[in-house]
Design a protein around this motif. Structure first.
Motif, PDB file in Angstrom:
ATOM      1  N   ARG A   1       0.839  -1.211   0.000  1.00  0.00           N
ATOM      2  CA  ARG A   1       0.000   0.000   0.000  1.00  0.00           C
ATOM      3  C   ARG A   1       0.865   1.249   0.000  1.00  0.00           C
ATOM      4  O   ARG A   1       0.559   2.237  -0.682  1.00  0.00           O
ATOM      5  N   ASP A   2       1.961   1.229   0.769  1.00  0.00           N
ATOM      6  CA  ASP A   2       2.879   2.371   0.777  1.00  0.00           C
ATOM      7  C   ASP A   2       3.463   2.595  -0.615  1.00  0.00           C
ATOM      8  O   ASP A   2       3.610   3.746  -1.070  1.00  0.00           O
ATOM      9  N   ALA A   3       3.798   1.501  -1.298  1.00  0.00           N
ATOM     10  CA  ALA A   3       4.423   1.609  -2.615  1.00  0.00           C
ATOM     11  C   ALA A   3       3.499   2.286  -3.612  1.00  0.00           C
ATOM     12  O   ALA A   3       3.953   3.024  -4.495  1.00  0.00           O
ATOM     13  N   GLU A   4       2.201   2.060  -3.503  1.00  0.00           N
ATOM     14  CA  GLU A   4       1.248   2.618  -4.469  1.00  0.00           C
ATOM     15  C   GLU A   4       1.342   4.131  -4.531  1.00  0.00           C
ATOM     16  O   GLU A   4       1.365   4.728  -5.613  1.00  0.00           O
ATOM     17  N   GLU A   5       1.410   4.773  -3.370  1.00  0.00           N
ATOM     18  CA  GLU A   5       1.470   6.243  -3.355  1.00  0.00           C
ATOM     19  C   GLU A   5       2.771   6.733  -3.980  1.00  0.00           C
ATOM     20  O   GLU A   5       2.769   7.692  -4.769  1.00  0.00           O
ATOM     21  N   HIS A   6       3.879   6.077  -3.645  1.00  0.00           N
ATOM     22  CA  HIS A   6       5.172   6.480  -4.209  1.00  0.00           C
ATOM     23  C   HIS A   6       5.159   6.335  -5.734  1.00  0.00           C
ATOM     24  O   HIS A   6       5.622   7.232  -6.456  1.00  0.00           O
ATOM     25  N   VAL A   7       4.638   5.217  -6.229  1.00  0.00           N
ATOM     26  CA  VAL A   7       4.641   4.955  -7.673  1.00  0.00           C
ATOM     27  C   VAL A   7       3.717   5.925  -8.397  1.00  0.00           C
ATOM     28  O   VAL A   7       4.078   6.487  -9.441  1.00  0.00           O
ATOM     29  N   ARG A   8       2.515   6.145  -7.857  1.00  0.00           N
ATOM     30  CA  ARG A   8       1.555   7.032  -8.509  1.00  0.00           C
ATOM     31  C   ARG A   8       2.111   8.451  -8.611  1.00  0.00           C
ATOM     32  O   ARG A   8       2.013   9.111  -9.651  1.00  0.00           O
ATOM     33  N   ASP A   9       2.718   8.926  -7.512  1.00  0.00           N
ATOM     34  CA  ASP A   9       3.251  10.288  -7.519  1.00  0.00           C
ATOM     35  C   ASP A   9       4.412  10.430  -8.497  1.00  0.00           C
ATOM     36  O   ASP A   9       4.538  11.453  -9.181  1.00  0.00           O
TER      37      ASP A   9
ATOM     38  N   LEU B   1       7.604  -1.910  -4.974  1.00  0.00           N
ATOM     39  CA  LEU B   1       7.625  -0.794  -5.918  1.00  0.00           C
ATOM     40  C   LEU B   1       7.540  -1.315  -7.365  1.00  0.00           C
ATOM     41  O   LEU B   1       6.810  -0.749  -8.186  1.00  0.00           O
ATOM     42  N   HIS B   2       8.268  -2.376  -7.660  1.00  0.00           N
ATOM     43  CA  HIS B   2       8.251  -2.920  -9.017  1.00  0.00           C
ATOM     44  C   HIS B   2       6.873  -3.481  -9.366  1.00  0.00           C
ATOM     45  O   HIS B   2       6.295  -3.147 -10.411  1.00  0.00           O
ATOM     46  N   GLU B   3       6.332  -4.311  -8.483  1.00  0.00           N
ATOM     47  CA  GLU B   3       5.047  -4.944  -8.785  1.00  0.00           C
ATOM     48  C   GLU B   3       3.898  -3.938  -8.762  1.00  0.00           C
ATOM     49  O   GLU B   3       2.958  -4.044  -9.547  1.00  0.00           O
ATOM     50  N   GLU B   4       3.980  -2.951  -7.878  1.00  0.00           N
ATOM     51  CA  GLU B   4       2.942  -1.928  -7.832  1.00  0.00           C
ATOM     52  C   GLU B   4       2.970  -1.078  -9.096  1.00  0.00           C
ATOM     53  O   GLU B   4       1.916  -0.604  -9.563  1.00  0.00           O
ATOM     54  N   THR B   5       4.151  -0.895  -9.676  1.00  0.00           N
ATOM     55  CA  THR B   5       4.229  -0.171 -10.950  1.00  0.00           C
ATOM     56  C   THR B   5       3.399  -0.886 -12.013  1.00  0.00           C
ATOM     57  O   THR B   5       2.707  -0.237 -12.808  1.00  0.00           O
ATOM     58  N   HIS B   6       3.434  -2.202 -12.034  1.00  0.00           N
ATOM     59  CA  HIS B   6       2.617  -2.939 -13.002  1.00  0.00           C
ATOM     60  C   HIS B   6       1.125  -2.741 -12.728  1.00  0.00           C
ATOM     61  O   HIS B   6       0.330  -2.601 -13.664  1.00  0.00           O
ATOM     62  N   ARG B   7       0.733  -2.722 -11.460  1.00  0.00           N
ATOM     63  CA  ARG B   7      -0.684  -2.485 -11.156  1.00  0.00           C
ATOM     64  C   ARG B   7      -1.101  -1.101 -11.632  1.00  0.00           C
ATOM     65  O   ARG B   7      -2.178  -0.932 -12.237  1.00  0.00           O
ATOM     66  N   VAL B   8      -0.256  -0.108 -11.414  1.00  0.00           N
ATOM     67  CA  VAL B   8      -0.545   1.255 -11.859  1.00  0.00           C
ATOM     68  C   VAL B   8      -0.627   1.307 -13.381  1.00  0.00           C
ATOM     69  O   VAL B   8      -1.512   1.955 -13.955  1.00  0.00           O
ATOM     70  N   GLN B   9       0.282   0.625 -14.063  1.00  0.00           N
ATOM     71  CA  GLN B   9       0.255   0.612 -15.529  1.00  0.00           C
ATOM     72  C   GLN B   9      -1.074   0.067 -16.053  1.00  0.00           C
ATOM     73  O   GLN B   9      -1.732   0.695 -16.899  1.00  0.00           O
ATOM     74  N   PHE B  10      -1.449  -1.102 -15.569  1.00  0.00           N
ATOM     75  CA  PHE B  10      -2.587  -1.800 -16.168  1.00  0.00           C
ATOM     76  C   PHE B  10      -3.932  -1.314 -15.657  1.00  0.00           C
ATOM     77  O   PHE B  10      -4.958  -1.570 -16.303  1.00  0.00           O
ATOM     78  N   THR B  11      -3.982  -0.599 -14.551  1.00  0.00           N
ATOM     79  CA  THR B  11      -5.249   0.004 -14.116  1.00  0.00           C
ATOM     80  C   THR B  11      -5.334   1.471 -14.506  1.00  0.00           C
ATOM     81  O   THR B  11      -6.434   2.011 -14.614  1.00  0.00           O
ATOM     82  N   GLY B  12      -4.195   2.107 -14.749  1.00  0.00           N
ATOM     83  CA  GLY B  12      -4.196   3.515 -15.136  1.00  0.00           C
ATOM     84  C   GLY B  12      -4.231   3.746 -16.636  1.00  0.00           C
ATOM     85  O   GLY B  12      -4.515   4.851 -17.094  1.00  0.00           O
ATOM     86  N   VAL B  13      -3.925   2.701 -17.413  1.00  0.00           N
ATOM     87  CA  VAL B  13      -3.959   2.784 -18.878  1.00  0.00           C
ATOM     88  C   VAL B  13      -5.064   1.843 -19.339  1.00  0.00           C
ATOM     89  O   VAL B  13      -4.852   0.625 -19.471  1.00  0.00           O
TER      90      VAL B  13
END
Length: 353
Positions: free
Chosen positions: A40-48, A166-178
């Motif tokens: 959960r912490d990683a999500e905020e760092h990656v999104r920002d 951080l790496h895996e959360e980046t993939h979640r951000v990619q595939f839910t944000g695009v």
């Protein structure tokens, strides 16, 4: 009629997979709780950092090695469904019956090998939930492998766990944000599978090619089984799949290292030790990695990260994010190797943001 005996695949994988590291019940509980919190912490760092507006995060799913095998069999069943349906109507019953057990054992053996190495993943292909809805994806972390890796490397556990997240959360951000990205990957995989040639003669030729690939791997060659058995039509599709997966994997590696220094004190040590671990292993381990294409995946991390870093440094993050506009703005394999060609095509030369 089954083309792959999935139950046998699970049973084989669970039976063959090596046990995880020895931990007490309390250590296991603490590791699971910390991984959930750090994801959960990683999500905020990656999104920002990425400036990608993704869907609200859901708690990571924490699994052991058998749990990872079961989850991936579910994913395989989902993504391979178009091909298995086609093969079940074209293959003779006796070949299908015998073959489904053989392939079930083979799939299980491959998953057993991978289950002790994968640290985490964003699962794109999930079966529909009971309500009939199609899930977007699931962030999964393999706790025993993360604990094993941090012990083997001798690094700070909290720092390493956040680095992986951080790496895996980046993939979640990619595939839910695009919004279009998941469907694009799914359609390309389906096209690749359906481009298979199903005649018995062709299958025998593919088996001979696979045998040549195994022999070549023993001699130190780079051809993996996937490359050996693909048709010419599949090669064009695989080039597109390879390009997009190189991008998303490289983006994940770039983000984890770029965000790392501000939130992970020992990130430089972790990266150096982890890179040596990626490149190491016994000769047999390296052989299997070549055959399964894992060496290709390692190259994808490096090539993709270099592409992202070059574009961000020369044109800025907002300009790089033009890559997510549509399938037409994705880099091809040549542009991955030559980022300035992509900038010229998509950005018109690019400008700093």
């Amino acid at each position: 009629m089954q083309v792959i005996d999935w139950d046998l695949a699970v049973a084989t994988g669970v039976r063959l997979v090596r046990p995880g590291p020895q931990v007490s019940r309390e250590e296991a509980r603490q590791a699971v709780a910390e991984l959930r919190r750090l994801s959960r912490d990683a999500e905020e760092h990656v999104r920002d950092f990425t400036r990608i507006d993704s869907a609200p995060p859901e708690p990571a799913t924490i699994v052991d090695r058998p749990g990872w095998i079961r989850a991936n069999v579910d994913g395989f069943r989902t993504v391979l469904e178009p091909l298995t349906q086609r093969m079940s109507t074209t293959m003779p019953a006796i070949i299908s019956t015998v073959g489904s057990r053989i392939t079930g054992i083979e799939v299980g053996a491959v998953l057993a090998f991978l289950a002790s190495r994968v640290l985490g993943q964003y699962e794109l292909f999930l079966p529909p939930d009971p309500s009939g809805a199609t899930p977007v994806g699931r962030l999964t972390l393999v706790a025993p492998n993360i604990v094993h890796a941090e012990r083997e490397l001798g690094v700070n556990p909290r720092d390493f766990r956040l680095w992986v997240c951080l790496h895996e959360e980046t993939h979640r951000v990619q595939f839910t944000g695009v919004p279009w990205l998941r469907e694009y990957v799914r359609s390309q995989v389906t096209e690749f599978l359906l481009a298979s040639e199903m005649s018995l003669t062709t299958l025998l030729e593919r088996l001979r090619a696979a045998s040549d690939a195994v022999a070549g791997a023993f001699r130190g060659g780079d051809v993996n089984l996937l490359e050996a058995i693909q048709t010419p039509e599949q090669k064009a599709v695989l080039d597109r799949v390879t390009a997009v997966m190189t991008l998303v994997e490289g983006h994940g590696d770039y983000v984890m290292d770029a965000v790392g220094p501000s939130v992970i004190p020992s990130v430089a040590e972790i990266r150096a030790k982890f890179q040596r671990r990626r490149e190491g292993g016994s000769w047999m381990d390296q052989l299997i990695r070549r055959l399964l294409g894992i060496e290709l995946k390692m190259k994808q991390y490096a090539e993709g990260s270099r592409f992202v870093r070059t574009v961000v440094e020369e044109a800025g993050m907002d300009a790089f994010n033009r890559v997510w506009t549509s399938p037409e703005t994705l880099p091809n394999r040549e542009e991955i190797a030559n980022p300035r060609a992509w900038m010229e095509r998509v950005l018109g030369g690019g400008s700093a943001s």
